[in-house]
Design an enzyme around this catalytic site. Structure first.
Site, PDB file in Angstrom:
ATOM      1  N   CYS A   1       0.791  -1.216   0.000  1.00 30.13           N
ATOM      2  CA  CYS A   1       0.000   0.000   0.000  1.00 30.13           C
ATOM      3  C   CYS A   1       0.836   1.285   0.000  1.00 30.13           C
ATOM      4  CB  CYS A   1      -0.954  -0.044   1.174  1.00 30.13           C
ATOM      5  SG  CYS A   1      -2.441   0.908   0.885  1.00 30.13           S
TER       6      CYS A   1
ATOM      7  N   HIS B   1      -2.986  -5.804   2.752  1.00 36.71           N
ATOM      8  CA  HIS B   1      -2.645  -5.820   4.180  1.00 36.71           C
ATOM      9  C   HIS B   1      -3.182  -7.120   4.779  1.00 36.71           C
ATOM     10  CE1 HIS B   1      -1.433  -1.595   4.602  1.00 36.71           C
ATOM     11  NE2 HIS B   1      -2.464  -1.241   3.863  1.00 36.71           N
TER      12      HIS B   1
HETATM   13  N1  GLN Z   1      -2.116   6.690   2.309  1.00 36.83           N
HETATM   14  C1  GLN Z   1      -2.264   5.781   1.230  1.00 36.83           C
HETATM   15  C2  GLN Z   1      -3.693   5.720   0.688  1.00 36.83           C
HETATM   16  O1  GLN Z   1      -4.565   6.093   1.299  1.00 36.83           O
HETATM   17  C3  GLN Z   1      -1.836   4.396   1.695  1.00 36.83           C
HETATM   18  C4  GLN Z   1      -2.743   3.825   2.727  1.00 36.83           C
HETATM   19  C5  GLN Z   1      -2.225   2.490   3.283  1.00 36.83           C
HETATM   20  O2  GLN Z   1      -1.017   2.215   3.355  1.00 36.83           O
HETATM   21  N2  GLN Z   1      -3.146   1.624   3.717  1.00 36.83           N
HETATM   22  O3  GLN Z   1      -3.884   5.220  -0.351  1.00 36.83           O
END
Ligand code: GLN
Length: 253
Positions: free
Chosen positions: A105, A202
């Site tokens: 992510c 995740h």
């Molecule tokens: N900030 C980034 C987004 O919103 C990554 C979010 C994350 O790592 N879950 O896409």
């Protein structure tokens, strides 16, 4: 590139895991990926060494596997700045030389060319992956199942506003079966460049996807020893966890 002579048995082998920004980029169970890599190595008698590589810290030359977790927009600002210049170049060179990488992510986004958060200054990446990301109108939240040629079915959890677009030279990690993936439009999820992987999964991802974990460990051992063959492990619990997560994902979408 081989760092050391190949010990007769895994017992003598070591594996260096570089955990990038472990305190700043660690959400939705990402730390579990570092634990899974280390434990599945240990179960084969391989000695893992986990080093945390935070802001301002240099990248050692002998890292076999890098892990780069996710983080919210505000965390990504300092990390993006820290990756510019020598550090980013070092990571690109390590991957060119065979190091394995798993990025999730927010980490995935910063290994691309750029991430444009909502109403904020664009955050430069390091261009390891030929991808570009920008925050979209809605947040993609939920369980995800992807089909991949290399690792079969993978399951994880996504929570991102970033929409990622693959460039001409980028190949996806897999195809979305359940969930939204890279951008909710082209059906792709993640990307792969050499032994470096990026995705929105995740969870943590690796504990319930042992095929992918072992693939990363083998890639890391090949970097260090020139070759690798892992003894098979009993994956009854991992397989049950994966199946449960997949059926839950199918039900919730
Ligand atoms: N900030 C980034 C987004 O919103 C990554 C979010 C994350 O790592 N879950 O896409």
């Amino acid at each position: 590139m081989t760092d050391a002579a190949v010990p007769a048995s895994p017992a003598g082998q070591t594996l260096k895991i570089g955990w990038l920004y472990g305190t700043k980029m660690n959400i939705y169970g990402d730390r579990g990926n570092v634990l899974a890599l280390a434990q599945r190595a240990r179960w084969r008698g391989i000695q893992p060494e986990v080093v945390e590589l935070g802001l301002g810290e240099t990248i050692p030359d002998d890292v076999d596997i890098f892990f780069f977790g996710g983080g919210q927009d505000q965390e990504q600002v300092a990390v993006s700045r820290d990756l510019q210049g020598e550090k980013g170049q070092h990571l690109r060179q390590a991957v060119e030389a065979g190091a394995a990488m798993l990025s999730i992510c927010g980490g995935y986004q910063l290994l691309g060319h750029e991430y444009r958060p909502h109403g904020a200054t664009p955050l430069p990446g390091i261009g390891l992956f030929d991808i570009t990301s920008e925050a979209g109108p809605e947040r993609f939240i939920g369980n995800v199942v992807i089909e991949s040629d290399e690792w079969g079915t993978l399951v994880g959890f996504e929570n991102h506003s970033g929409l990622t677009h693959l460039g001409k030279t980028a190949t996806p990690m897999g195809r979305v079966a359940v969930g939204r993936g890279n951008n909710g439009i082209d059906g792709t999820e993640g990307t792969r460049y050499k032994n470096a992987l990026g995705c929105y999964l995740h969870g943590a991802l690796l504990p319930k996807n042992p095929t992918l974990t072992d693939w990363l460990i083998e890639a890391g051992l090949r970097r260090r020893y020139g070759s690798a063959s892992l003894a098979p492990l009993d994956c009854t619990f991992e397989a049950r966890a994966q199946q449960t997560a997949i059926s839950r994902a199918r039900k919730t979408h």
